[in-house]
Enzyme design. Structure first.
Site, short mmCIF file in Angstrom:
data_model
loop_
_atom_site.label_atom_id
_atom_site.label_comp_id
_atom_site.label_asym_id
_atom_site.label_seq_id
_atom_site.Cartn_x
_atom_site.Cartn_y
_atom_site.Cartn_z
N ASP A 382 0.84 -1.20 0.00
CA ASP A 382 0.00 0.00 0.00
C ASP A 382 0.88 1.26 0.00
O ASP A 382 0.57 2.26 -0.64
CB ASP A 382 -0.88 0.05 1.26
CG ASP A 382 -1.75 -1.18 1.45
OD1 ASP A 382 -1.32 -2.27 1.04
OD2 ASP A 382 -2.85 -1.06 2.03
N GLU A 511 -6.46 -10.41 -4.74
CA GLU A 511 -6.36 -11.50 -3.76
C GLU A 511 -7.50 -12.51 -3.88
O GLU A 511 -7.60 -13.41 -3.06
CB GLU A 511 -6.27 -10.93 -2.35
CG GLU A 511 -4.97 -10.18 -2.14
CD GLU A 511 -4.72 -9.76 -0.70
OE1 GLU A 511 -5.63 -9.92 0.14
OE2 GLU A 511 -3.62 -9.25 -0.43
N LYS A 623 -11.13 -9.21 -6.45
CA LYS A 623 -11.34 -8.42 -5.24
C LYS A 623 -11.02 -6.95 -5.51
O LYS A 623 -11.58 -6.05 -4.91
CB LYS A 623 -10.40 -8.98 -4.16
CG LYS A 623 -10.49 -8.32 -2.80
CD LYS A 623 -9.48 -8.98 -1.85
CE LYS A 623 -9.52 -8.37 -0.47
NZ LYS A 623 -8.40 -8.85 0.37
N GLN A 624 -10.05 -6.75 -6.43
CA GLN A 624 -9.53 -5.39 -6.61
C GLN A 624 -8.86 -5.26 -7.98
O GLN A 624 -8.62 -6.24 -8.66
CB GLN A 624 -8.52 -5.12 -5.51
CG GLN A 624 -7.32 -6.05 -5.54
CD GLN A 624 -6.64 -6.15 -4.18
OE1 GLN A 624 -6.85 -7.11 -3.46
NE2 GLN A 624 -5.83 -5.16 -3.87
C1 BGC Z 1 -5.83 -5.98 -0.05
C2 BGC Z 1 -4.34 -5.83 -0.17
C3 BGC Z 1 -3.85 -4.77 0.78
C4 BGC Z 1 -4.30 -5.08 2.19
C5 BGC Z 1 -3.92 -3.99 3.18
C6 BGC Z 1 -6.18 -6.25 1.40
O1 BGC Z 1 -7.57 -6.29 1.54
O2 BGC Z 1 -6.32 -7.01 -0.85
O3 BGC Z 1 -4.01 -5.47 -1.50
O4 BGC Z 1 -2.47 -4.68 0.73
O5 BGC Z 1 -5.70 -5.21 2.21
O6 BGC Z 1 -4.52 -2.78 2.86
#
Ligand code: BGC
Length: 792
Positions: A382, A511, A623-624
């Protein structure tokens, strides 16, 4: 006047189901009534910090709301306990220890007695209540008018700050006015070490599995000038001194009580008050740890520090605080005319980022900042991919410190690489505080090898935006080369396709898809990483041969390795689907079954809380942002039509269950001309914590999403990209706004960009010159021509 009977409101059942609504003030958040239902959440939103200390926005008086509606929390960035991770089924190379940010002794406590009645928001009657956190002063102010069960009315005004200038210090000014009575008052000020970290539950994003009490008391001091306790952590063996001191002309100091067994120290004050009179007391608190200073002088250091704070007083600190913030906003302010909710959201986010970020080179910024214990206070990618750009373009000195933190972690990263079977090079941890890999679930943790490329990418951005060549020979080159080595060991040229370099068994940013071959993002970022490593080789060979030899020798880098980097970069396999004409997230992604979205009801999100990982992994569901993030970071490697097709495809299968997602979709939507979508994704990001849209802000704010908001302004609506070290803008004004403006610090110059309905104004506000591009036009500003306006 707002009259609330607290005895009624505290009977509500939890979990919290309604969100708090703030008045739309652009420079603060404020609440006009005591909202017990949202207390837990508000403690995160009203949290304060300075990158070193973090205090949750709990009240000074003890909390008497329903169980589970509060978490007292005080934190020190980088101060952690380490515990062995126990795996019921072990395997070679799994992360061995977990680090978790510790909840520290609470020094905020103040208990006020009006003769025989204690002031507490949970009893008596609240006549009026106002609390606000001001982004310009950095002070949390609460003014309460309260009537005791026996009819005594008081006004209590408490002001609190965590000093941006004195990084070990926080201060509270507590003022009490008697409104309708005369009496003897008592004030009990506490330092309380009966604290606990949040216990882990079913949500993998929350809590620590701590088996032993982490803080062991070593000694304490309870004198008229200071109350202090020294603790030592059980496994990490750090020392901590938590201390408080007081200054008041109105209150008479009386006895001090407490003991090591009780783990609480109390300082008593008394005063006679008459109707209409106001009594003031200032409380100063500090945390010092052996992470920063030698363990054996921490008590003395605290005493000197607090003595100076007492002499200078609260007003002095408040003035310093306002000056610090004034300088910050001069560089960082983003203005949006026409949408007060967004304006408040973005400033709130920027303010919290400033409060959360470590800036000493030894600490970093946690996923939840210093506002709560979600994700155990861990630092992730992040930092480099989401948060660093905000600091890079507004406070570049902080960006450098964040990278220095990684450089400091190189020894751990080398060791981790060996554990993972790589004979040379360095592999950074997916999540950590002290540098060790702490990810206990490797498919969505250690498998995210892209962390190495993310760090290298951030280093490149930093060097290009600042021209800070000193960093190249003092950390950057060594770090970039050591991490680049991993790709050569990890990837290979398959016998069936010897012309391409493939990277197998990794997890990309998304993820909900794990352990795949040739994740596009990972491969493309690895390619960029190798190319950057090569460009640093060339640069140092030409301009700094002695440094080149020194660093190369230090890490034992061979010429053959450099040749192999070039070949791997040139041959990197980047999956593309000819039939769909889109880039594939990985080799197998597009052949999976698409998730059944129409039968997934709202209460089944986030999916991670309702489906086994394998169920999720075998579907096309994200998820993202994953591929879309590659399109942002490596913008010039995709054509606009490709970006459009990719966006359309991946949008349909992305849940945005991660708070890191919407901002990236907003930026790409803006780029491809989907302006309404850009705006609505931006709305989701900009007030994500203020409106608690992910329903977990009570465990801490989301720092990556907060910084993502800033990226939406600069990269999204402003269309800013840095390509080959040059700034490009392609601004667009959302139709909901009259104008917006933001600032970019680039190579020691500050550029203000203001976009309204007529066009875009670029103004050099600081520095000698700046060169950039507006669309296809090349622009140059200098002291003779400081400003240019380009019609739409
Ligand atoms: C995300 C990750 C992120 C982590 C901490 C997770 O929900 O999938 O990409 O690094 O949260 O923010």
């Amino acid at each position: 006047m707002n009259v609330i009977s607290i005895t009624e409101t505290i009977t509500v059942s939890l979990p919290v189901d309604s969100h708090h609504t703030f008045a739309l003030d652009s420079w603060k958040i404020s609440e006009g009534s005591y909202d017990v239902k949202n207390n837990y959440l508000l403690e995160s939103l009203f949290a304060q910090g300075n990158g070193t200390i973090g205090l949750r926005g709990t009240h000074e008086e003890s909390y008497c709301g329903p169980a589970g509606s509060s978490q007292e929390g005080n934190y020190l960035n980088g101060f952690y306990e380490s515990e062995p991770i126990t795996y019921p089924e072990n395997a070679f190379g799994l992360a061995r220890n977990n680090h978790f940010m510790l909840n520290l002794p609470n020094g905020k406590g103040l208990e006020l007695w009006l003769a025989d009645e204690v002031f507490n928001l949970a009893n008596g009657r609240i006549l009026s209540y106002q609390r606000e956190l001001d982004f310009k002063t950095g002070i949390l102010t609460r003014i309460v008018r309260w009537e005791s069960p026996k009819g005594r009315q008081i006004e209590v005004q408490s002001e609190r700050l965590v000093s941006f200038v004195e990084r070990h210090l926080y201060a509270i000014r507590y003022r009490v006015t008697a409104l309708n009575f005369n009496a003897t008052l008592r004030l009990v000020s506490t330092l309380d070490a009966n604290v606990q970290n949040l216990a882990a539950g079913d949500d993998p994003r929350v809590g620590s599995k701590i088996s032993t009490p982490p803080l062991k008391i070593q000694r304490y001091q309870n004198t008229p000038t200071m109350q202090a306790m020294e603790h030592k952590t059980t496994h990490s063996e750090f020392h901590l001194v938590s201390a408080i001191a007081h200054a008041s002309e109105d209150w008479t100091a009386e006895e001090t009580t407490g003991s090591a067994e009780q783990q609480v120290l109390e300082r008593y004050f008394s005063a006679q008050i008459e109707q209409g009179r106001c009594l003031s007391l200032c409380k100063f608190g500090s945390y010092f740890s052996s992470r920063d200073y030698p363990a054996n002088g921490l008590m003395e250091r605290s005493a000197e520090y607090l003595e100076q704070a007492c002499q200078r007083g609260f007003d002095y600190l408040a003035t310093q605080q306002a000056a610090y913030l004034d300088a910050f906003w001069q560089k960082a302010n983003v203005e949006i005319a026409g949408d007060p909710a967004l304006q408040q959201g973005i400033r709130f986010n920027q303010f919290h980022l400033l409060q959360s970020v470590g800036r000493d080179g030894q600490t970093n910024i946690a996923a939840k900042g210093l506002s709560g214990e979600g994700y155990e206070g861990h630092y992730f990618w992040d930092t480099e991919i989401y948060i660093l750009p905000f600091f890079l373009y507004s406070k570049p000195e902080i960006a450098r410190k964040l990278l220095e933190y990684r450089y400091r972690g190189l020894a751990h990263a080398r060791q981790r690489a060996r554990e993972m079977g790589h004979q040379q090079g360095a592999l950074y941890p997916w999540r950590t505080i002290g540098g060790e890999e702490c990810s206990a679930y490797f498919p969505a943790g250690s498998a995210q090898y892209h962390i190495n490329a993310d760090i290298a990418y951030a280093v490149k951005q930093y060097l290009e935006a600042t021209g800070d060549n000193d960093f190249i020979v003092n950390g950057a080159a060594e770090m970039v080369w050591e991490t680049a080595r991993i790709w050569l060991d990890l990837g290979h040229y398959p016998t069936s396709r010897p012309e391409v370099f493939c990277i197998n068994e990794v997890t990309g940013p998304d993820e909900y898809t794990a352990l795949v071959n040739n994740n596009y993002y990972t491969n493309a970022m690895a390619k960029a990483h190798l190319e950057f490593a090569l460009s640093l080789v060339e640069q140092l060979q030409q301009k700094s041969a002695a440094d080149y030899s020194r660093i190369k020798k230090h890490i034992g880098l061979q010429d053959e390795e450099i040749i192999a980097w070039r070949k791997a970069a040139q041959s990197m396999y980047l999956p593309y689907d000819e039939a769909l004409k889109i880039h594939a997230q990985d080799d197998s992604f597009l052949s999976k079954k698409i998730w059944n979205f129409s039968d997934t009801t709202d209460d089944k999100y986030p999916l991670l809380l309702h489906f086994h990982p394998l169920v999720i992994y075998r579907h096309q569901v994200c998820k993202q942002a994953d591929l879309l993030l590659a399109m942002l970071l490596l913008t010039d490697q995709f054509t606009l039509p490709e970006k459009r097709r990719n966006f359309e495809y991946y949008e349909k299968i992305t849940t945005h269950d991660s708070s890191l997602s919407s901002c990236i979709f907003s930026i790409i939507a803006a780029e491809i001309g989907e302006h309404e979508k850009a705006y609505s994704y931006f709305m989701e990001t900009a007030r994500l914590d203020l409106d608690d849209t992910h329903n977990n802000t009570k465990h801490g704010i989301h720092t990556a999403a907060m910084a993502g908001t800033w990226m939406c302004i600069a990269y999204g609506f402003g269309g800013m990209r840095m390509i080959n070290g040059e700034l490009h803008f392609s601004p667009n004004l959302p139709q909901q706004w009259q104008h917006y403006q933001f600032q970019i610090n680039f190579k020691r110059a500050t550029l203000n960009i203001r976009i309204d309905k007529e066009g875009t104004e670029y103004r050099l506000v600081d520095g000698d010159e700046i060169h950039f591009h507006h669309g296809e036009q090349s622009m140059h500003l200098n002291p003779e021509q400081r400003c240019v306006f380009i019609l739409k």
